[in-house]
Design a protein around this motif. Structure first.
Motif, PDB file in Angstrom:
ATOM      1  N   VAL A   1     -44.795 -11.714  26.840  1.00 48.30           N
ATOM      2  CA  VAL A   1     -44.337 -10.770  25.814  1.00 48.30           C
ATOM      3  C   VAL A   1     -43.176  -9.940  26.364  1.00 48.30           C
ATOM      4  O   VAL A   1     -42.202  -9.673  25.645  1.00 48.30           O
ATOM      5  CB  VAL A   1     -45.499  -9.881  25.325  1.00 48.30           C
ATOM      6  CG1 VAL A   1     -44.994  -8.793  24.390  1.00 48.30           C
ATOM      7  CG2 VAL A   1     -46.551 -10.736  24.616  1.00 48.30           C
ATOM      8  N   GLU A   2     -43.253  -9.549  27.623  1.00 50.03           N
ATOM      9  CA  GLU A   2     -42.141  -8.804  28.231  1.00 50.03           C
ATOM     10  C   GLU A   2     -40.870  -9.648  28.237  1.00 50.03           C
ATOM     11  O   GLU A   2     -39.773  -9.133  28.028  1.00 50.03           O
ATOM     12  CB  GLU A   2     -42.506  -8.363  29.641  1.00 50.03           C
ATOM     13  CG  GLU A   2     -43.537  -7.243  29.660  1.00 50.03           C
ATOM     14  CD  GLU A   2     -44.074  -6.938  31.040  1.00 50.03           C
ATOM     15  OE1 GLU A   2     -43.890  -7.764  31.980  1.00 50.03           O
ATOM     16  OE2 GLU A   2     -44.694  -5.871  31.201  1.00 50.03           O
ATOM     17  N   HIS A   3     -41.017 -10.953  28.458  1.00 51.80           N
ATOM     18  CA  HIS A   3     -39.864 -11.857  28.413  1.00 51.80           C
ATOM     19  C   HIS A   3     -39.296 -11.933  26.987  1.00 51.80           C
ATOM     20  O   HIS A   3     -38.074 -11.981  26.805  1.00 51.80           O
ATOM     21  CB  HIS A   3     -40.249 -13.248  28.910  1.00 51.80           C
ATOM     22  CG  HIS A   3     -39.167 -14.268  28.727  1.00 51.80           C
ATOM     23  ND1 HIS A   3     -38.063 -14.327  29.535  1.00 51.80           N
ATOM     24  CD2 HIS A   3     -39.019 -15.254  27.816  1.00 51.80           C
ATOM     25  CE1 HIS A   3     -37.275 -15.309  29.126  1.00 51.80           C
ATOM     26  NE2 HIS A   3     -37.842 -15.893  28.080  1.00 51.80           N
ATOM     27  N   LEU A   4     -40.185 -11.951  25.989  1.00 57.72           N
ATOM     28  CA  LEU A   4     -39.712 -11.975  24.598  1.00 57.72           C
ATOM     29  C   LEU A   4     -38.918 -10.710  24.273  1.00 57.72           C
ATOM     30  O   LEU A   4     -37.917 -10.767  23.564  1.00 57.72           O
ATOM     31  CB  LEU A   4     -40.891 -12.097  23.630  1.00 57.72           C
ATOM     32  CG  LEU A   4     -41.653 -13.420  23.639  1.00 57.72           C
ATOM     33  CD1 LEU A   4     -42.865 -13.327  22.722  1.00 57.72           C
ATOM     34  CD2 LEU A   4     -40.752 -14.576  23.246  1.00 57.72           C
TER      35      LEU A   4
ATOM     36  N   GLN B   1     -54.211 -13.810  19.613  1.00 53.15           N
ATOM     37  CA  GLN B   1     -54.983 -12.622  19.242  1.00 53.15           C
ATOM     38  C   GLN B   1     -54.095 -11.388  19.083  1.00 53.15           C
ATOM     39  O   GLN B   1     -54.298 -10.595  18.164  1.00 53.15           O
ATOM     40  CB  GLN B   1     -56.050 -12.325  20.290  1.00 53.15           C
ATOM     41  CG  GLN B   1     -57.172 -13.315  20.342  1.00 53.15           C
ATOM     42  CD  GLN B   1     -58.123 -13.050  21.498  1.00 53.15           C
ATOM     43  OE1 GLN B   1     -58.098 -11.992  22.124  1.00 53.15           O
ATOM     44  NE2 GLN B   1     -58.965 -14.029  21.800  1.00 53.15           N
ATOM     45  N   VAL B   2     -53.129 -11.221  19.990  1.00 53.86           N
ATOM     46  CA  VAL B   2     -52.285 -10.019  19.938  1.00 53.86           C
ATOM     47  C   VAL B   2     -51.044 -10.227  19.080  1.00 53.86           C
ATOM     48  O   VAL B   2     -50.370  -9.262  18.738  1.00 53.86           O
ATOM     49  CB  VAL B   2     -51.892  -9.515  21.346  1.00 53.86           C
ATOM     50  CG1 VAL B   2     -53.125  -9.114  22.126  1.00 53.86           C
ATOM     51  CG2 VAL B   2     -51.064 -10.519  22.106  1.00 53.86           C
ATOM     52  N   ASN B   3     -50.728 -11.454  18.758  1.00 54.30           N
ATOM     53  CA  ASN B   3     -49.646 -11.824  17.850  1.00 54.30           C
ATOM     54  C   ASN B   3     -48.337 -11.068  18.108  1.00 54.30           C
ATOM     55  O   ASN B   3     -48.022 -10.120  17.395  1.00 54.30           O
ATOM     56  CB  ASN B   3     -50.092 -11.626  16.399  1.00 54.30           C
ATOM     57  CG  ASN B   3     -49.111 -12.209  15.417  1.00 54.30           C
ATOM     58  OD1 ASN B   3     -48.311 -13.069  15.767  1.00 54.30           O
ATOM     59  ND2 ASN B   3     -49.184 -11.751  14.182  1.00 54.30           N
ATOM     60  N   PRO B   4     -47.552 -11.508  19.120  1.00 55.11           N
ATOM     61  CA  PRO B   4     -46.307 -10.803  19.416  1.00 55.11           C
ATOM     62  C   PRO B   4     -45.258 -10.884  18.309  1.00 55.11           C
ATOM     63  O   PRO B   4     -44.315 -10.108  18.302  1.00 55.11           O
ATOM     64  CB  PRO B   4     -45.798 -11.455  20.702  1.00 55.11           C
ATOM     65  CG  PRO B   4     -46.559 -12.701  20.869  1.00 55.11           C
ATOM     66  CD  PRO B   4     -47.802 -12.591  20.045  1.00 55.11           C
TER      67      PRO B   4
ATOM     68  N   GLU C   1     -43.295  -5.532  16.649  1.00 55.61           N
ATOM     69  CA  GLU C   1     -44.510  -6.341  16.808  1.00 55.61           C
ATOM     70  C   GLU C   1     -44.726  -6.706  18.271  1.00 55.61           C
ATOM     71  O   GLU C   1     -45.854  -6.701  18.767  1.00 55.61           O
ATOM     72  CB  GLU C   1     -44.409  -7.613  15.968  1.00 55.61           C
ATOM     73  CG  GLU C   1     -44.473  -7.379  14.472  1.00 55.61           C
ATOM     74  CD  GLU C   1     -44.178  -8.641  13.679  1.00 55.61           C
ATOM     75  OE1 GLU C   1     -44.818  -8.804  12.627  1.00 55.61           O
ATOM     76  OE2 GLU C   1     -43.309  -9.440  14.085  1.00 55.61           O
ATOM     77  N   ARG C   2     -43.662  -7.020  18.959  1.00 55.46           N
ATOM     78  CA  ARG C   2     -43.766  -7.392  20.373  1.00 55.46           C
ATOM     79  C   ARG C   2     -44.157  -6.193  21.231  1.00 55.46           C
ATOM     80  O   ARG C   2     -44.942  -6.330  22.164  1.00 55.46           O
ATOM     81  CB  ARG C   2     -42.456  -8.018  20.844  1.00 55.46           C
ATOM     82  CG  ARG C   2     -42.240  -9.374  20.194  1.00 55.46           C
ATOM     83  CD  ARG C   2     -40.910  -9.973  20.510  1.00 55.46           C
ATOM     84  NE  ARG C   2     -40.809 -11.291  19.873  1.00 55.46           N
ATOM     85  CZ  ARG C   2     -39.715 -12.002  19.818  1.00 55.46           C
ATOM     86  NH1 ARG C   2     -38.598 -11.544  20.348  1.00 55.46           N
ATOM     87  NH2 ARG C   2     -39.714 -13.180  19.225  1.00 55.46           N
ATOM     88  N   ARG C   3     -43.626  -5.018  20.906  1.00 57.80           N
ATOM     89  CA  ARG C   3     -44.026  -3.810  21.643  1.00 57.80           C
ATOM     90  C   ARG C   3     -45.499  -3.509  21.400  1.00 57.80           C
ATOM     91  O   ARG C   3     -46.228  -3.142  22.324  1.00 57.80           O
ATOM     92  CB  ARG C   3     -43.158  -2.610  21.237  1.00 57.80           C
ATOM     93  CG  ARG C   3     -41.849  -2.540  21.988  1.00 57.80           C
ATOM     94  CD  ARG C   3     -41.158  -1.207  21.790  1.00 57.80           C
ATOM     95  NE  ARG C   3     -40.796  -0.966  20.394  1.00 57.80           N
ATOM     96  CZ  ARG C   3     -39.678  -1.376  19.828  1.00 57.80           C
ATOM     97  NH1 ARG C   3     -38.792  -2.051  20.525  1.00 57.80           N
ATOM     98  NH2 ARG C   3     -39.434  -1.103  18.566  1.00 57.80           N
TER      99      ARG C   3
ATOM    100  N   LEU D   1     -48.335  -3.316  24.282  1.00 60.21           N
ATOM    101  CA  LEU D   1     -49.237  -2.173  24.470  1.00 60.21           C
ATOM    102  C   LEU D   1     -50.698  -2.615  24.444  1.00 60.21           C
ATOM    103  O   LEU D   1     -51.520  -2.139  25.243  1.00 60.21           O
ATOM    104  CB  LEU D   1     -48.971  -1.100  23.414  1.00 60.21           C
ATOM    105  CG  LEU D   1     -47.624  -0.388  23.526  1.00 60.21           C
ATOM    106  CD1 LEU D   1     -47.407   0.525  22.320  1.00 60.21           C
ATOM    107  CD2 LEU D   1     -47.521   0.390  24.825  1.00 60.21           C
ATOM    108  N   GLU D   2     -51.021  -3.515  23.528  1.00 55.90           N
ATOM    109  CA  GLU D   2     -52.391  -4.044  23.452  1.00 55.90           C
ATOM    110  C   GLU D   2     -52.747  -4.786  24.739  1.00 55.90           C
ATOM    111  O   GLU D   2     -53.836  -4.613  25.290  1.00 55.90           O
ATOM    112  CB  GLU D   2     -52.537  -4.971  22.242  1.00 55.90           C
ATOM    113  CG  GLU D   2     -53.856  -5.704  22.161  1.00 55.90           C
ATOM    114  CD  GLU D   2     -55.053  -4.804  21.900  1.00 55.90           C
ATOM    115  OE1 GLU D   2     -56.180  -5.233  22.242  1.00 55.90           O
ATOM    116  OE2 GLU D   2     -54.887  -3.692  21.371  1.00 55.90           O
ATOM    117  N   LEU D   3     -51.838  -5.600  25.237  1.00 45.76           N
ATOM    118  CA  LEU D   3     -52.097  -6.346  26.475  1.00 45.76           C
ATOM    119  C   LEU D   3     -52.203  -5.406  27.678  1.00 45.76           C
ATOM    120  O   LEU D   3     -53.038  -5.621  28.556  1.00 45.76           O
ATOM    121  CB  LEU D   3     -51.010  -7.395  26.699  1.00 45.76           C
ATOM    122  CG  LEU D   3     -51.065  -8.580  25.748  1.00 45.76           C
ATOM    123  CD1 LEU D   3     -49.798  -9.418  25.860  1.00 45.76           C
ATOM    124  CD2 LEU D   3     -52.298  -9.430  26.013  1.00 45.76           C
ATOM    125  N   GLN D   4     -51.390  -4.369  27.706  1.00 52.51           N
ATOM    126  CA  GLN D   4     -51.481  -3.402  28.803  1.00 52.51           C
ATOM    127  C   GLN D   4     -52.845  -2.705  28.789  1.00 52.51           C
ATOM    128  O   GLN D   4     -53.451  -2.511  29.843  1.00 52.51           O
ATOM    129  CB  GLN D   4     -50.350  -2.377  28.711  1.00 52.51           C
ATOM    130  CG  GLN D   4     -49.011  -2.947  29.096  1.00 52.51           C
ATOM    131  CD  GLN D   4     -47.854  -1.997  28.821  1.00 52.51           C
ATOM    132  OE1 GLN D   4     -47.960  -1.084  27.999  1.00 52.51           O
ATOM    133  NE2 GLN D   4     -46.741  -2.226  29.496  1.00 52.51           N
TER     134      GLN D   4
END
Length: 103
Positions: free
Chosen positions: A38-41, A63-66, A72-74, A78-81
């Motif tokens: 996600v950080e790469h996206l 599940q987190v759907n970037p 949406e990616r942020r 945040l969810e992954l963090q």
């Protein structure tokens, strides 16, 4: 047991603690790989990891759907963090339990 053998006989409690520790480590690694993706996206300058193609990482990303937008990616990041923080705590707890069982 041969002196050349790498086999270690663990008690059932030690095996269970080892399994919990390995599962916790796997969760931390999976979440970290998804977070890297996600950080790469969000910033293509960040390194791309082909590990995101593994089934467990793909499932987590689902599940987190970037999504497609930066917002949406942020949100996904945040969810992954947050999940990574919880997973690291679980890993530390499993590590402490494994140390207690093996001593």
């Amino acid at each position: 047991m041969d002196s050349d053998s790498d086999e270690v006989n663990l008690s059932p409690a030690e095996q269970e603690a080892q399994n919990r520790l390995l599962q916790a480590l796997e969760r931390v690694q999976t979440i970290s790989m998804a977070l890297n993706h996600v950080e790469h996206l969000l910033n293509p300058e960040n390194p791309y990891t082909p590990a995101m193609n593994t089934p467990s990482v793909k499932a987590l990303l689902g599940q987190v759907n970037p999504g497609e937008t930066a917002e949406e990616r942020r949100d996904a990041m945040l969810e992954l963090q947050a999940r990574l923080t919880v997973a690291k705590k679980e890993y530390e707890k499993a590590l402490e339990e494994a140390k207690k069982v093996s001593s």
